[in-house]
Design an enzyme around this catalytic site. Structure first.
Site, short mmCIF file in Angstrom:
data_model
loop_
_atom_site.label_atom_id
_atom_site.label_comp_id
_atom_site.label_asym_id
_atom_site.label_seq_id
_atom_site.Cartn_x
_atom_site.Cartn_y
_atom_site.Cartn_z
N GLY A 32 0.84 -1.20 0.00
CA GLY A 32 0.00 0.00 0.00
C GLY A 32 0.87 1.24 0.00
CG LEU A 33 -0.71 4.79 -1.92
CD1 LEU A 33 -1.85 5.82 -1.93
CD2 LEU A 33 0.31 5.11 -3.00
CB SER A 34 4.32 6.35 1.89
OG SER A 34 4.91 6.86 3.05
N GLY A 37 -0.84 2.64 6.31
CA GLY A 37 -1.02 1.96 7.60
C GLY A 37 -0.33 0.61 7.71
CE LYS A 38 3.60 0.07 3.14
NZ LYS A 38 3.10 1.45 3.02
CB SER A 39 4.71 0.55 9.80
OG SER A 39 5.66 0.49 8.80
CB SER A 106 5.76 -4.23 -2.56
OG SER A 106 4.71 -4.33 -1.62
P1 ADP Z 1 2.95 2.94 6.24
O1 ADP Z 1 3.72 1.90 7.00
O2 ADP Z 1 1.96 2.35 5.30
O3 ADP Z 1 3.82 3.98 5.60
P2 ADP Z 1 2.25 3.96 8.83
O4 ADP Z 1 1.70 2.78 9.58
O5 ADP Z 1 3.67 4.35 9.13
O6 ADP Z 1 2.03 3.75 7.28
O7 ADP Z 1 1.35 5.24 9.08
C1 ADP Z 1 -0.06 5.19 9.01
C2 ADP Z 1 -0.66 6.36 9.81
O8 ADP Z 1 -2.07 6.34 9.64
C3 ADP Z 1 -0.38 6.23 11.29
O9 ADP Z 1 -0.14 7.52 11.81
C4 ADP Z 1 -1.70 5.66 11.83
O10 ADP Z 1 -1.95 6.02 13.18
C5 ADP Z 1 -2.71 6.32 10.91
N1 ADP Z 1 -3.98 5.54 10.74
C6 ADP Z 1 -5.22 6.06 10.83
N2 ADP Z 1 -6.16 5.12 10.64
C7 ADP Z 1 -5.51 3.96 10.43
C8 ADP Z 1 -5.95 2.62 10.19
N3 ADP Z 1 -7.25 2.29 10.11
N4 ADP Z 1 -5.00 1.66 10.03
C9 ADP Z 1 -3.68 1.98 10.09
N5 ADP Z 1 -3.20 3.24 10.31
C10 ADP Z 1 -4.12 4.23 10.48
#
Ligand code: ADP
Length: 198
Positions: A32-34, A37-39, A106
């Site tokens: 998924g996009l940056s 919420g992946k991490s 990815s």
């Molecule tokens: P990624 O790893 O995809 O770059 P991150 O997990 O680092 O994304 O960041 C996602 C951000 O979105 C976090 O600040 C998280 O708290 C917020 N967020 C809001 N709603 C959701 C959700 N339903 N699932 C995951 N993250 C969420």
């Protein structure tokens, strides 16, 4: 390249490890996009599975780029190599009996497909962490989108580099319509449905 090299099976098979662990070794491939919420989801699900006694490990984009893939950038070729290496590492972790949750943008369908292809069908699930680019820009937890929009970061996925949405993801988590807690619960339920966990 790989001439004169053969794979050696040990006396301890994947099945023996799985039987002792009480669960399978598999890859849960989040894409998924940056800021989609992946991490966040990988870490929270990891914590919950760990508390339940499962062998689980997260491979995270930033961490891998700091070490194993520190020589790679964000060109299409380097992104491909990044995912190829990570896929191989994830496969080894799964072979060792772990549920491996990967958290990499990815962005290319082909690269994800190649990882799927090196795994047994039952041991790989793709989870699309679905969030609109507008919502990701609004979240922008690390300020990266703003920098990309300002031109300070080139080749940024969703802004100046492509993201190819999955066409056959087993799991789709619509994080822009859910709270973190809802997405965690949803993802765990989906992992049960896919028989990755019980
Ligand atoms: P990624 O790893 O995809 O770059 P991150 O997990 O680092 O994304 O960041 C996602 C951000 O979105 C976090 O600040 C998280 O708290 C917020 N967020 C809001 N709603 C959701 C959700 N339903 N699932 C995951 N993250 C969420």
């Amino acid at each position: 390249m790989t001439k004169n090299v053969t794979w050696h099976d040990g006396f301890v098979s994947k099945e023996m490890r799985e039987e002792r662990n009480g669960h399978k070794g598999a890859i849960v491939w989040l894409t998924g996009l940056s800021a989609s919420g992946k991490s966040t989801l990988a870490r929270k699900v990891e914590e919950i599975l760990f508390q339940h006694g499962l062998h689980v490990y997260v491979l995270d984009g930033d961490n891998v780029r700091m070490g194993l893939n520190s020589n790679l950038g964000f060109s299409p070729e380097d992104r491909e190599e990044n995912i190829r290496r990570v896929g191989e590492v994830a496969k080894l972790f799964a072979d060792a009996g772990n549920i491996v949750i990967t958290a990499f943008i990815s962005p290319y369908r082909d690269d994800r497909q190649k990882v799927r292809a090196i795994m047994n069908e039952d041991d790989f699930v793709e989870g699309f962490i679905k969030c609109s680019v507008e919502k990701c820009i609004e979240r922008d937890p690390k300020g990266l989108y703003q920098k990309a929009i300002d031109g300070a970061i080139p080749e940024f996925t969703g802004i100046s580099a492509p993201y190819e949405e999955p066409e056959n993801a087993e799991i789709i988590v619509p994080t822009d319509e859910q709270t973190v807690e809802e997405s965690v619960e949803f993802l765990i339920d989906e992992l049960k449905r896919m028989k990755i966990i019980e």
